[in-house]
Design a protein around this motif. Structure first.
Motif, mmCIF file in Angstrom:
data_model
loop_
_atom_site.group_PDB
_atom_site.id
_atom_site.type_symbol
_atom_site.label_atom_id
_atom_site.label_comp_id
_atom_site.label_asym_id
_atom_site.label_seq_id
_atom_site.Cartn_x
_atom_site.Cartn_y
_atom_site.Cartn_z
ATOM 1 N N ARG A 64 0.852 -1.183 0.000
ATOM 2 C CA ARG A 64 0.000 0.000 0.000
ATOM 3 C C ARG A 64 0.881 1.222 0.000
ATOM 4 O O ARG A 64 1.745 1.374 0.837
ATOM 5 C CB ARG A 64 -0.907 -0.021 1.220
ATOM 6 C CG ARG A 64 -1.843 -1.181 1.207
ATOM 7 C CD ARG A 64 -2.920 -1.001 2.204
ATOM 8 N NE ARG A 64 -3.783 0.114 1.822
ATOM 9 C CZ ARG A 64 -5.021 0.237 2.270
ATOM 10 N NH1 ARG A 64 -5.523 -0.628 3.066
ATOM 11 N NH2 ARG A 64 -5.748 1.266 1.913
ATOM 12 N N ARG A 65 0.656 2.070 -0.961
ATOM 13 C CA ARG A 65 1.457 3.289 -1.014
ATOM 14 C C ARG A 65 0.630 4.404 -0.431
ATOM 15 O O ARG A 65 -0.317 4.869 -1.040
ATOM 16 C CB ARG A 65 1.854 3.599 -2.457
ATOM 17 C CG ARG A 65 3.001 2.740 -2.910
ATOM 18 C CD ARG A 65 3.280 2.971 -4.354
ATOM 19 N NE ARG A 65 2.396 2.155 -5.163
ATOM 20 C CZ ARG A 65 2.273 2.296 -6.476
ATOM 21 N NH1 ARG A 65 2.930 3.219 -7.113
ATOM 22 N NH2 ARG A 65 1.476 1.498 -7.158
ATOM 23 N N LYS A 66 1.011 4.832 0.768
ATOM 24 C CA LYS A 66 0.249 5.870 1.433
ATOM 25 C C LYS A 66 0.737 7.227 0.963
ATOM 26 O O LYS A 66 1.917 7.520 0.975
ATOM 27 C CB LYS A 66 0.416 5.751 2.953
ATOM 28 C CG LYS A 66 -0.402 4.629 3.538
ATOM 29 C CD LYS A 66 -1.849 5.053 3.681
ATOM 30 C CE LYS A 66 -2.752 3.846 3.597
ATOM 31 N NZ LYS A 66 -4.105 4.125 3.153
ATOM 32 N N ILE A 67 -0.156 8.058 0.547
ATOM 33 C CA ILE A 67 0.226 9.424 0.183
ATOM 34 C C ILE A 67 -0.661 10.358 1.003
ATOM 35 O O ILE A 67 -1.761 9.969 1.397
ATOM 36 C CB ILE A 67 0.064 9.701 -1.328
ATOM 37 C CG1 ILE A 67 -1.412 9.617 -1.732
ATOM 38 C CG2 ILE A 67 0.898 8.799 -2.198
ATOM 39 C CD1 ILE A 67 -1.907 10.901 -2.264
ATOM 40 N N SER A 68 -0.171 11.561 1.282
ATOM 41 C CA SER A 68 -1.052 12.470 2.017
ATOM 42 C C SER A 68 -1.681 13.450 1.043
ATOM 43 O O SER A 68 -0.983 14.049 0.220
ATOM 44 C CB SER A 68 -0.305 13.203 3.128
ATOM 45 O OG SER A 68 1.070 13.057 2.993
ATOM 46 N N LEU A 69 -2.984 13.559 1.152
ATOM 47 C CA LEU A 69 -3.709 14.492 0.301
ATOM 48 C C LEU A 69 -3.483 15.902 0.812
ATOM 49 O O LEU A 69 -3.311 16.112 2.012
ATOM 50 C CB LEU A 69 -5.199 14.157 0.322
ATOM 51 C CG LEU A 69 -5.600 12.808 -0.294
ATOM 52 C CD1 LEU A 69 -7.041 12.469 0.021
ATOM 53 C CD2 LEU A 69 -5.363 12.812 -1.796
ATOM 54 N N LYS A 70 -3.483 16.874 -0.111
ATOM 55 C CA LYS A 70 -3.319 18.271 0.307
ATOM 56 C C LYS A 70 -4.496 18.658 1.199
ATOM 57 O O LYS A 70 -5.600 18.108 1.025
ATOM 58 C CB LYS A 70 -3.343 19.178 -0.928
ATOM 59 C CG LYS A 70 -2.157 19.021 -1.849
ATOM 60 C CD LYS A 70 -2.317 19.966 -3.030
ATOM 61 C CE LYS A 70 -1.423 19.565 -4.165
ATOM 62 N NZ LYS A 70 -1.849 20.141 -5.451
ATOM 63 N N PRO A 71 -4.269 19.607 2.108
ATOM 64 C CA PRO A 71 -5.390 20.036 2.953
ATOM 65 C C PRO A 71 -6.558 20.490 2.074
ATOM 66 O O PRO A 71 -6.353 21.086 1.019
ATOM 67 C CB PRO A 71 -4.815 21.216 3.752
ATOM 68 C CG PRO A 71 -3.329 21.042 3.688
ATOM 69 C CD PRO A 71 -3.027 20.331 2.404
ATOM 70 N N HIS A 132 -7.454 12.156 -5.374
ATOM 71 C CA HIS A 132 -7.310 10.702 -5.466
ATOM 72 C C HIS A 132 -6.452 10.171 -4.317
ATOM 73 O O HIS A 132 -5.274 10.524 -4.209
ATOM 74 C CB HIS A 132 -6.656 10.326 -6.809
ATOM 75 C CG HIS A 132 -6.458 8.856 -6.964
ATOM 76 N ND1 HIS A 132 -5.239 8.296 -7.289
ATOM 77 C CD2 HIS A 132 -7.320 7.820 -6.822
ATOM 78 C CE1 HIS A 132 -5.371 6.987 -7.350
ATOM 79 N NE2 HIS A 132 -6.612 6.661 -7.069
ATOM 80 N N PRO A 133 -6.991 9.297 -3.451
ATOM 81 C CA PRO A 133 -6.207 8.817 -2.300
ATOM 82 C C PRO A 133 -4.953 8.045 -2.686
ATOM 83 O O PRO A 133 -4.052 7.877 -1.876
ATOM 84 C CB PRO A 133 -7.194 7.900 -1.560
ATOM 85 C CG PRO A 133 -8.550 8.305 -2.035
ATOM 86 C CD PRO A 133 -8.363 8.777 -3.442
ATOM 87 N N GLY A 134 -4.862 7.581 -3.918
ATOM 88 C CA GLY A 134 -3.653 6.875 -4.364
ATOM 89 C C GLY A 134 -2.627 7.801 -5.005
ATOM 90 O O GLY A 134 -1.563 7.346 -5.431
ATOM 91 N N GLY A 135 -2.928 9.088 -5.069
ATOM 92 C CA GLY A 135 -1.979 10.055 -5.620
ATOM 93 C C GLY A 135 -2.150 10.288 -7.119
ATOM 94 O O GLY A 135 -2.836 9.542 -7.811
#
Ligand code: HEM
Length: 173
Positions: A64-71, A132-135
């Motif tokens: 799982r590639r976790k990315i942080s979404l912009k605020p 997109h939660p996956g970036g």
């Protein structure tokens, strides 16, 4: 190995000690086993070879590639944005729904002009990229292409038809 002769005045304990010494054992109390604790990757015992959990091979294969979404780019924010902005890009509303050829689809392959085909339906994905939660990076592989295979590979359970309802622009012909 010749056993050492036990002395007559030795106590039973001393005799046992001597016997154990000959066999390379110690009378000392064995060290208490170290307590394990649970980590996200399975049980870990300090100073010991890390335990490999049966899930590890699965996790590595589909890491799982976790990315942080912009605020301001949560799924909830997306729902609000959908209701308040134009999601179909620059298409003429009178032409909706479009009949899109593969050649036409290919032209929409930039971040600011990004169409994707999912199960024969064409979506304008540009407004969704940052949500997109996956970036974004992974989505770019499908810019101007059919993304059905990759979509199903990562998360076929995701209800894209609902998430992207406002981004639908037409059908692949
Ligand atoms: C175009 C419509 C798409 C929508 C609406 C969408 C939506 C989502 C959603 C809701 C998640 C979070 C899922 C979860 O946490 O269980 C997610 C994660 C992800 N998506 Fe997508 N996605 C789309 C397309 C794609 C495509 C085409 C790819 C691959 C090229 C992709 C790759 C990923 C990845 C790698 C993750 C992270 C998975 C993870 O955390 O395990 N997505 N996507």
């Amino acid at each position: 190995m010749t056993p050492l002769p036990a002395k007559a005045d030795m106590s039973a304990k001393e005799k046992l000690e001597q016997l154990k010494k000959q066999r390379g054992e110690s009378m000392a109390r064995p060290a208490a086993p170290q307590r394990s604790y649970l980590s996200p990757n399975g049980p870990v015992t300090p100073n010991m070879t890390p335990t490999v959990s049966p899930m590890d091979s699965i996790m590595t294969a589909n890491a799982r590639r976790k990315i942080s979404l912009k605020p301001g780019h949560s799924p909830l924010d997306w729902e609000t944005k959908k209701k308040t902005s134009n999601m179909k890009g620059s298409i003429d509303p009178r032409d909706f729904p479009l009949r899109v050829t593969k050649e036409e689809l290919k032209k929409h392959n930039k971040e600011h002009d990004f169409w994707i085909c999912l199960n024969h339906k064409i979506y304008n994905l540009s407004p969704y990229l940052d949500y997109h939660p996956g970036g974004v990076e992974v989505l770019m592989k499908c810019a101007g292409k059919d993304g059905t295979f990759l979509f199903n590979k990562y998360h076929r359970w995701v209800n894209y038809e609902r998430i992207l309802d406002a981004c639908f622009v037409g059908f692949l012909v």
